[in-house]
Write a protein that holds these residues in place. Structure first.
Motif, PDB file in Angstrom:
ATOM      1  N   VAL A  42       0.853  -1.195   0.000  1.00 43.96           N
ATOM      2  CA  VAL A  42       0.000   0.000   0.000  1.00 43.96           C
ATOM      3  C   VAL A  42       0.884   1.239   0.000  1.00 43.96           C
ATOM      4  CG1 VAL A  42      -1.779   1.297   1.239  1.00 43.96           C
ATOM      5  CG2 VAL A  42      -1.813  -1.215   1.286  1.00 43.96           C
ATOM      6  N   TYR A  43       0.600   2.159  -0.904  1.00 39.73           N
ATOM      7  CA  TYR A  43       1.306   3.437  -0.925  1.00 39.73           C
ATOM      8  C   TYR A  43       0.315   4.565  -0.655  1.00 39.73           C
ATOM      9  CZ  TYR A  43       3.824   7.551  -2.539  1.00 39.73           C
ATOM     10  OH  TYR A  43       4.401   8.795  -2.609  1.00 39.73           O
ATOM     11  N   ILE A  44       0.734   5.465   0.237  1.00 44.20           N
ATOM     12  CA  ILE A  44      -0.139   6.550   0.705  1.00 44.20           C
ATOM     13  C   ILE A  44       0.543   7.882   0.444  1.00 44.20           C
ATOM     14  CG2 ILE A  44      -1.174   7.595   2.764  1.00 44.20           C
ATOM     15  CD1 ILE A  44      -0.909   4.620   3.938  1.00 44.20           C
ATOM     16  N   GLU A  45      -0.227   8.825  -0.035  1.00 40.58           N
ATOM     17  CA  GLU A  45       0.294  10.182  -0.234  1.00 40.58           C
ATOM     18  C   GLU A  45      -0.832  11.178   0.009  1.00 40.58           C
ATOM     19  OE1 GLU A  45       2.043  12.596  -4.000  1.00 40.58           O
ATOM     20  OE2 GLU A  45       3.099  10.735  -3.501  1.00 40.58           O
ATOM     21  N   ASP A  46      -0.527  12.249   0.748  1.00 40.21           N
ATOM     22  CA  ASP A  46      -1.500  13.302   1.038  1.00 40.21           C
ATOM     23  C   ASP A  46      -2.776  12.757   1.683  1.00 40.21           C
ATOM     24  OD1 ASP A  46       0.223  15.208  -0.006  1.00 40.21           O
ATOM     25  OD2 ASP A  46      -0.614  15.005  -2.023  1.00 40.21           O
ATOM     26  N   GLY A  47      -2.609  11.740   2.513  1.00 43.48           N
ATOM     27  CA  GLY A  47      -3.730  11.210   3.269  1.00 43.48           C
ATOM     28  C   GLY A  47      -4.641  10.271   2.508  1.00 43.48           C
ATOM     29  N   ILE A  48      -4.280   9.953   1.270  1.00 47.48           N
ATOM     30  CA  ILE A  48      -5.119   9.108   0.413  1.00 47.48           C
ATOM     31  C   ILE A  48      -4.328   7.875  -0.018  1.00 47.48           C
ATOM     32  CG2 ILE A  48      -6.435   8.994  -1.744  1.00 47.48           C
ATOM     33  CD1 ILE A  48      -7.666  10.852   0.302  1.00 47.48           C
ATOM     34  N   ILE A  49      -5.004   6.742  -0.127  1.00 44.39           N
ATOM     35  CA  ILE A  49      -4.373   5.532  -0.656  1.00 44.39           C
ATOM     36  C   ILE A  49      -4.229   5.684  -2.168  1.00 44.39           C
ATOM     37  CG2 ILE A  49      -4.596   3.036  -0.961  1.00 44.39           C
ATOM     38  CD1 ILE A  49      -6.198   2.970   1.655  1.00 44.39           C
ATOM     39  N   LYS A  50      -2.985   5.681  -2.639  1.00 38.96           N
ATOM     40  CA  LYS A  50      -2.712   5.892  -4.060  1.00 38.96           C
ATOM     41  C   LYS A  50      -2.448   4.601  -4.821  1.00 38.96           C
ATOM     42  CE  LYS A  50      -2.713  10.464  -3.853  1.00 38.96           C
ATOM     43  NZ  LYS A  50      -3.681  11.306  -4.586  1.00 38.96           N
ATOM     44  N   PHE A  51      -2.056   3.555  -4.089  1.00 40.08           N
ATOM     45  CA  PHE A  51      -1.691   2.300  -4.764  1.00 40.08           C
ATOM     46  C   PHE A  51      -1.964   1.132  -3.832  1.00 40.08           C
ATOM     47  CE2 PHE A  51       1.436  -1.111  -5.290  1.00 40.08           C
ATOM     48  CZ  PHE A  51       1.232  -1.474  -6.622  1.00 40.08           C
ATOM     49  N   ILE A  54      -9.649  -0.679   2.366  1.00 44.53           N
ATOM     50  CA  ILE A  54      -8.296  -0.480   1.849  1.00 44.53           C
ATOM     51  C   ILE A  54      -8.396  -0.566   0.335  1.00 44.53           C
ATOM     52  CG2 ILE A  54      -5.910  -1.266   1.846  1.00 44.53           C
ATOM     53  CD1 ILE A  54      -6.830  -0.327   4.587  1.00 44.53           C
ATOM     54  N   ALA A  55      -8.410   0.586  -0.329  1.00 41.73           N
ATOM     55  CA  ALA A  55      -8.571   0.632  -1.782  1.00 41.73           C
ATOM     56  C   ALA A  55      -8.035   1.962  -2.283  1.00 41.73           C
ATOM     57  CB  ALA A  55     -10.035   0.467  -2.185  1.00 41.73           C
ATOM     58  N   VAL A  56      -7.649   1.983  -3.544  1.00 43.73           N
ATOM     59  CA  VAL A  56      -7.160   3.221  -4.161  1.00 43.73           C
ATOM     60  C   VAL A  56      -8.267   4.270  -4.102  1.00 43.73           C
ATOM     61  CG1 VAL A  56      -6.380   4.288  -6.305  1.00 43.73           C
ATOM     62  CG2 VAL A  56      -5.529   2.017  -5.644  1.00 43.73           C
ATOM     63  N   GLY A  57      -7.913   5.458  -3.626  1.00 45.94           N
ATOM     64  CA  GLY A  57      -8.861   6.547  -3.510  1.00 45.94           C
ATOM     65  C   GLY A  57      -9.493   6.688  -2.143  1.00 45.94           C
ATOM     66  N   SER A  58      -9.406   5.652  -1.320  1.00 48.56           N
ATOM     67  CA  SER A  58      -9.966   5.730   0.033  1.00 48.56           C
ATOM     68  C   SER A  58      -9.045   6.544   0.935  1.00 48.56           C
ATOM     69  CB  SER A  58     -10.152   4.329   0.623  1.00 48.56           C
ATOM     70  OG  SER A  58     -11.076   3.574  -0.129  1.00 48.56           O
ATOM     71  N   ASP A  59      -9.635   7.116   1.989  1.00 49.80           N
ATOM     72  CA  ASP A  59      -8.813   7.775   3.000  1.00 49.80           C
ATOM     73  C   ASP A  59      -7.843   6.758   3.599  1.00 49.80           C
ATOM     74  OD1 ASP A  59     -10.181  10.104   2.587  1.00 49.80           O
ATOM     75  OD2 ASP A  59     -11.260  10.084   4.496  1.00 49.80           O
ATOM     76  N   ALA A  60      -6.642   7.213   3.895  1.00 53.65           N
ATOM     77  CA  ALA A  60      -5.622   6.319   4.452  1.00 53.65           C
ATOM     78  C   ALA A  60      -5.799   6.186   5.960  1.00 53.65           C
ATOM     79  CB  ALA A  60      -4.235   6.821   4.098  1.00 53.65           C
ATOM     80  N   ASP A  61      -6.986   5.744   6.360  1.00 55.47           N
ATOM     81  CA  ASP A  61      -7.254   5.350   7.746  1.00 55.47           C
ATOM     82  C   ASP A  61      -6.945   3.862   7.837  1.00 55.47           C
ATOM     83  OD1 ASP A  61      -8.134   7.903   8.258  1.00 55.47           O
ATOM     84  OD2 ASP A  61     -10.258   7.417   8.164  1.00 55.47           O
ATOM     85  N   ILE A  62      -5.789   3.554   8.363  1.00 52.72           N
ATOM     86  CA  ILE A  62      -5.258   2.185   8.253  1.00 52.72           C
ATOM     87  C   ILE A  62      -4.712   1.734   9.599  1.00 52.72           C
ATOM     88  CG2 ILE A  62      -3.422   0.790   7.215  1.00 52.72           C
ATOM     89  CD1 ILE A  62      -3.700   2.477   4.693  1.00 52.72           C
ATOM     90  N   VAL A  63      -4.962   0.475   9.913  1.00 54.50           N
ATOM     91  CA  VAL A  63      -4.375  -0.154  11.092  1.00 54.50           C
ATOM     92  C   VAL A  63      -3.524  -1.331  10.637  1.00 54.50           C
ATOM     93  CG1 VAL A  63      -4.845  -1.407  13.232  1.00 54.50           C
ATOM     94  CG2 VAL A  63      -6.284   0.530  12.576  1.00 54.50           C
ATOM     95  N   ILE A  64      -2.298  -1.367  11.101  1.00 56.85           N
ATOM     96  CA  ILE A  64      -1.445  -2.541  10.883  1.00 56.85           C
ATOM     97  C   ILE A  64      -1.580  -3.388  12.146  1.00 56.85           C
ATOM     98  CG2 ILE A  64       0.874  -3.369  10.408  1.00 56.85           C
ATOM     99  CD1 ILE A  64       1.418  -0.743   8.974  1.00 56.85           C
ATOM    100  N   TRP A  65      -2.218  -4.516  11.980  1.00 53.41           N
ATOM    101  CA  TRP A  65      -2.770  -5.303  13.088  1.00 53.41           C
ATOM    102  C   TRP A  65      -1.954  -6.571  13.303  1.00 53.41           C
ATOM    103  CZ3 TRP A  65      -6.512  -4.075  16.485  1.00 53.41           C
ATOM    104  CH2 TRP A  65      -7.171  -5.075  17.179  1.00 53.41           C
TER     105      TRP A  65
END
Length: 591
Positions: free
Chosen positions: A40-49, A407-418
């Motif tokens: 997962v790649y994140i930029e500017d608070g958004i999931i880009k990849f 977890i998808a391209v375009g979604s907010d990068a609200d992410i938990v590594i669990w």
């Protein structure tokens, strides 16, 4: 209480350097519908990849996190909180800073709080007050429900403004707290009709197992109204108006908050099966899943008062597992916390009169781990269902999916590594709440957040919580959530017709055997609205995905003559249902 670093003020996103770009590699992505290996790649608070490492070239200045052996899941969404709520002569000690900090520490990256206007207070003014409390303090994103605590033409107009202009699609009604928040049946009917007209979501705070009686009583009022008009000078108009109102009752989606008992769960499951998953949605709470009333019995006032919430914990030790199975089978859809915390001195307001004890406990920090421990680790949920009941279903019901809950391209990068295998022990000495008590004290749970990202910003890292006060945003919840209304309007089918008929005939796998309950043969909606529904006969079978045995069903309180004792319910703490003619002559006890 935790000794995490003091809050930092909001940092401009363009000054956050590596916080602005994050690359997560080698993890297992878990969404509500599937899990798969991907980076997962994140930029500017958004999931880009989202994809294999071979398909992306990572730019410089990126923070890389190796998630080998870990899960990458959507941040939790807690649909039920009460931060800094004035209640019972006190104010909840978790304000919007401490409450959302605790949320982030436990893997929740968005809350939905409740605006509760006083009687005769403008809903818009109350909304503005809550926004003024929350906006400068929140560490994660948040939304708002609004309570309907009285009814008038102005309230109806303000509901329209909230829906169309202020980003609120859900409204809570009360069948408890008489004299404070409770509405009468006629007002409830008007409220549901108004909410349905606006394509919103009606939330119901039930006081007793009255989901079916509620519909029946409202339908009776319509029938009486129709008869009155029919006997007058405008019979056709009266009949037409009554049919319109019946349609709106039938089609208004009802979200039942904090289902805490087996009897409430049975009623809700019965309603969902009657309507094939339409109209009715239900939530249970972390407290109901994680503990029961026996943990504080005979420990003195302080311990027992600390556990007071409404509805109350049940003394039946099997209730938590029962509710978890309802979540597993989609008879309940969400888990909230009802986080509303008070300290010892606040609970002491009820010494000598328990009705004055401020209702509420913690839960927003520990909700995710508790659901993992009691659900996934116990073998009742799979990881995808865990994501659904802690995040995705809330995003869908309140119409913020897939911005949130995926977890998808375009979604907010609200992410938990669990980390599904790590454990932690819950304690008031280490939690991030402002309160001096934790209802789950001493419990060891599997499932720990290694990293928590709020819109791409790393706010928790291996137990070190570093949040930015005011970093969170208000997230509007638009009307007409497709997840709810596409089913109601027939645009998608919630349950195939042939599957529904198989269930009517009892030929599908015994779905409810392991749940310890019985669900009746499906009845048409007209039967429910007419109030002519009967409970299943003793010994009837129901279907369940996996059969682990079956015990007797429960008695139908609708078929008994009962009265609700109000002397114990002045503050909504507990409603006592006295069955006048129960089997064997014994009282049914508390609901």
């Amino acid at each position: 209480m935790s000794t995490s670093p003091k809050p930092v003020k909001k940092v401009p996103i363009h000054l956050q350097s590596a916080q602005n770009r994050v690359y997560i590699k080698n993890g297992e992505i878990v969404n509500h519908d599937k899990s798969f290996k991907a980076d997962v790649y994140i930029e500017d608070g958004i999931i880009k990849f989202v994809g294999p490492s071979s398909e992306i070239t990572i730019p410089g200045g990126v923070r890389t996190i190796d998630a080998s052996g870990l899960m990458i899941i959507p941040g939790g969404i807690d649909p039920h909180t009460h931060m800094q709520l004035p209640f019972g002569g006190a104010v909840a000690v978790d304000d919007f800073y401490h409450g959302t900090k605790a949320a982030v520490a436990g893997g929740t990256t968005m809350i939905i709080d409740f605006v509760l206007p006083n009687k005769h207070e403008s809903m818009i003014e109350a909304y503005d007050k809550w926004r003024s409390w929350a906006d400068p303090k929140v560490c994660c994103d948040y939304g708002l429900h609004v309570g309907i605590t009285w009814w008038s033409k102005s309230v109806s107009e303000e509901i329209g403004i909230l829906c169309k202009e202020l980003g609120v699609n859900s409204f809570k009604t009360f069948m408890a707290y008489k004299g404070l928040y409770q509405l009468n049946d006629s007002d409830l009917l008007d409220v549901f009709e108004r909410i349905r007209h606006l394509n919103g979501v009606a939330m119901v705070r039930l006081r007793a197992p009255l989901l079916i009686p509620l519909k029946a009583r409202l339908a009776k009022k319509i029938k009486d109204h129709r008869n009155f008009l029919f006997n007058g000078d405008t019979p056709h108009l009266g009949q037409r108006l009554s049919k319109i109102r019946l349609k709106y009752i039938a089609d208004c989606p009802l979200y039942v908050v904090h289902v805490m008992s087996k009897s409430a769960g049975i009623e809700l499951a019965r309603a969902r099966h009657r309507y094939r998953g339409r109209y009715i949605m239900g939530e249970t709470l972390a407290a109901a899943l994680g503990t029961d009333a026996t943990c504080c019995q005979h420990l003195g006032f302080d311990a027992e008062a600390a556990h007071v919430l409404s509805p109350p914990l049940r003394p039946d030790k099997t209730t938590p597992e029962f509710l978890m199975k309802l979540l597993a089978n989609d008879d309940l859809q969400l888990t909230g916390s009802d986080n509303c915390t008070f300290n010892k001195e606040h609970k002491a307001l009820g010494k000598g009169d328990f009705t004055k004890i401020p209702n509420g406990v913690n839960g927003v920090e520990d909700r995710m781990s508790l659901v993992w421990e009691k659900g996934v680790h116990a073998g009742l949920l799979d990881p995808c269902r865990f994501v659904a009941v802690t995040s995705t279903n809330a995003a869908k019901i309140f119409n913020i999916y897939p911005q949130k809950g995926r977890i998808a391209v375009g979604s907010d990068a609200d992410i938990v590594i669990w980390n599904p295998n790590a454990t932690r022990t819950i304690s008031k000495d280490t939690h991030h709440h402002a309160c001096d008590f934790n209802i789950f004290e001493g419990m060891t749970v599997h499932g720990v957040c290694e990293f928590v990202l709020v819109r791409g910003r790393i706010c928790a890292e291996r137990g070190n919580v570093r949040v930015a006060e005011g970093f969170g945003r208000f997230i509007p919840t638009p009307v007409r959530p497709p997840f709810v209304y596409d089913i109601i309007e027939g645009k998608v089918q919630s349950q195939p017709e042939e599957q529904h008929e198989e269930k009517q005939n009892g030929s599908v796998a015994k779905r409810f055997a392991e749940l310890d309950i019985q669900i009746p043969v499906q009845e048409p909606i007209s039967a429910m609205l007419a109030g002519n529904l009967a409970m299943p006969a003793e010994g009837s079978l129901c279907s369940t995905p996996s059969v682990r045995g079956r015990v007797d069903g429960k008695r139908d309180l609708q078929e008994s003559s009962f009265s609700i004792s109000e002397e114990l319910d002045r503050s909504g703490v507990r409603a006592c249902i006295k069955v006048k003619n129960p089997p064997g002559g014994k009282s049914s006890g508390f609901w």
